[in-house]
Design a protein around this motif. Sequence first.
Motif, PDB file in Angstrom:
ATOM      1  N   GLU A 158       0.829  -1.206   0.000  1.00 14.70           N
ATOM      2  CA  GLU A 158       0.000   0.000   0.000  1.00 14.70           C
ATOM      3  C   GLU A 158       0.862   1.254   0.000  1.00 14.70           C
ATOM      4  OE1 GLU A 158      -3.791  -2.116   2.264  1.00 14.70           O
ATOM      5  OE2 GLU A 158      -2.343  -0.925   3.404  1.00 14.70           O
ATOM      6  N   LEU A 159       1.992   1.213   0.699  1.00 17.06           N
ATOM      7  CA  LEU A 159       2.919   2.343   0.679  1.00 17.06           C
ATOM      8  C   LEU A 159       3.511   2.534  -0.711  1.00 17.06           C
ATOM      9  CD1 LEU A 159       4.790   1.808   4.075  1.00 17.06           C
ATOM     10  CD2 LEU A 159       3.124   3.595   3.555  1.00 17.06           C
ATOM     11  N   ASP A 160       3.807   1.433  -1.395  1.00  9.59           N
ATOM     12  CA  ASP A 160       4.309   1.517  -2.769  1.00  9.59           C
ATOM     13  C   ASP A 160       3.280   2.199  -3.673  1.00  9.59           C
ATOM     14  OD1 ASP A 160       6.645   0.211  -2.084  1.00  9.59           O
ATOM     15  OD2 ASP A 160       5.925  -1.769  -2.729  1.00  9.59           O
ATOM     16  N   VAL A 161       2.029   1.791  -3.524  1.00 12.24           N
ATOM     17  CA  VAL A 161       0.954   2.385  -4.326  1.00 12.24           C
ATOM     18  C   VAL A 161       0.812   3.867  -4.015  1.00 12.24           C
ATOM     19  CG1 VAL A 161      -1.549   2.387  -4.730  1.00 12.24           C
ATOM     20  CG2 VAL A 161      -0.297   0.219  -4.617  1.00 12.24           C
ATOM     21  N   MET A 162       0.916   4.213  -2.754  1.00 15.52           N
ATOM     22  CA  MET A 162       0.786   5.607  -2.329  1.00 15.52           C
ATOM     23  C   MET A 162       1.893   6.461  -2.937  1.00 15.52           C
ATOM     24  SD  MET A 162       0.140   6.850   1.583  1.00 15.52           S
ATOM     25  CE  MET A 162      -0.433   8.506   1.956  1.00 15.52           C
ATOM     26  N   ARG A 163       3.108   5.933  -2.963  1.00 17.64           N
ATOM     27  CA  ARG A 163       4.229   6.672  -3.565  1.00 17.64           C
ATOM     28  C   ARG A 163       3.969   6.952  -5.047  1.00 17.64           C
ATOM     29  NH1 ARG A 163       7.100   2.779  -0.401  1.00 17.64           N
ATOM     30  NH2 ARG A 163       8.188   3.749   1.383  1.00 17.64           N
ATOM     31  N   LEU A 164       3.456   5.969  -5.753  1.00 18.58           N
ATOM     32  CA  LEU A 164       3.227   6.130  -7.189  1.00 18.58           C
ATOM     33  C   LEU A 164       2.040   7.053  -7.466  1.00 18.58           C
ATOM     34  CD1 LEU A 164       3.938   2.483  -8.383  1.00 18.58           C
ATOM     35  CD2 LEU A 164       5.392   4.501  -8.605  1.00 18.58           C
ATOM     36  N   ILE A 165       1.033   7.014  -6.613  1.00 20.31           N
ATOM     37  CA  ILE A 165      -0.064   7.976  -6.732  1.00 20.31           C
ATOM     38  C   ILE A 165       0.479   9.388  -6.595  1.00 20.31           C
ATOM     39  CG2 ILE A 165      -2.133   8.893  -5.572  1.00 20.31           C
ATOM     40  CD1 ILE A 165      -2.871   6.020  -4.866  1.00 20.31           C
ATOM     41  N   SER A 166       1.421   9.574  -5.676  1.00 23.59           N
ATOM     42  CA  SER A 166       1.992  10.891  -5.425  1.00 23.59           C
ATOM     43  C   SER A 166       2.830  11.389  -6.586  1.00 23.59           C
ATOM     44  CB  SER A 166       2.837  10.857  -4.148  1.00 23.59           C
ATOM     45  OG  SER A 166       2.053  10.480  -3.046  1.00 23.59           O
ATOM     46  N   ARG A 167       3.254  10.494  -7.456  1.00 20.88           N
ATOM     47  CA  ARG A 167       3.962  10.886  -8.671  1.00 20.88           C
ATOM     48  C   ARG A 167       2.998  11.201  -9.805  1.00 20.88           C
ATOM     49  NH1 ARG A 167       7.944   6.022  -9.675  1.00 20.88           N
ATOM     50  NH2 ARG A 167       7.800   6.917 -11.774  1.00 20.88           N
ATOM     51  N   GLY A 168       1.692  11.064  -9.548  1.00 27.64           N
ATOM     52  CA  GLY A 168       0.692  11.399 -10.545  1.00 27.64           C
ATOM     53  C   GLY A 168       0.324  10.261 -11.467  1.00 27.64           C
TER      54      GLY A 168
END
Length: 218
Positions: A158-168
């Motif tokens: 979930e943290l990995d997904v959150m990081r990629l969401i933050s990259r747009g």
Amino acid sequence: MRVLIVDDQHMIRAGFAALLDAQEGIDVVGTAEDGAGIADIVETTQPDVVLMDIRMPEVNGLEATRTVLGMPGDPPRMLMLTTFDADEYVFAALRAGASGFLLKDATPEELVHAVRVVAQGEALLSPRITRTLIADYAERPPSPAQNMALLAGLTERELDVMRLISRGLPNADIAANLFLAEQTVKTHVSRILSKLQLRDRTQIVVTAYESGLVRPGE
């Protein structure tokens, strides 16, 4: 798709209403010139999306947004309108639960697209406002480590997904990066929203920066 427009400038209200009413599947159910009495207006018109001007003379868009999103039931999505790409209300409105921002000089196509995106439950930020958001965090000192406690309930994936969401990145690109099915990514996004009690992807981005999970330039 029912839309309410709140802006203190008559020409803005009239122009946006005419443009959106001409679109298939969009119905402008009301307009207002100020955030005063917004709860009654929303209750009467039952919009799916509210186009909310940030700067209004009596009750500004930030206060009005807090009022609307604090109403019982399922509140409408809030799409904030501003003439400034460096508006001091941007961050407060995002934290209050606004689904996105659009500059008033956006093209008609951008406005219609923004309303449709927000109505579908996604989040939207003007590219210029996104750059301002990132620049603001870039100037801040590093977040203290204890802020990561905000994310303690998330799994590593979930943290990995959150990081990629933050990259747009959209779900399809996140799936490709992590070698997951797109439906699996959607499930992770839903769990992130639920665990952190957030409304949408915009708030995920804000939380990622505030917690120190991601930093500008990463």
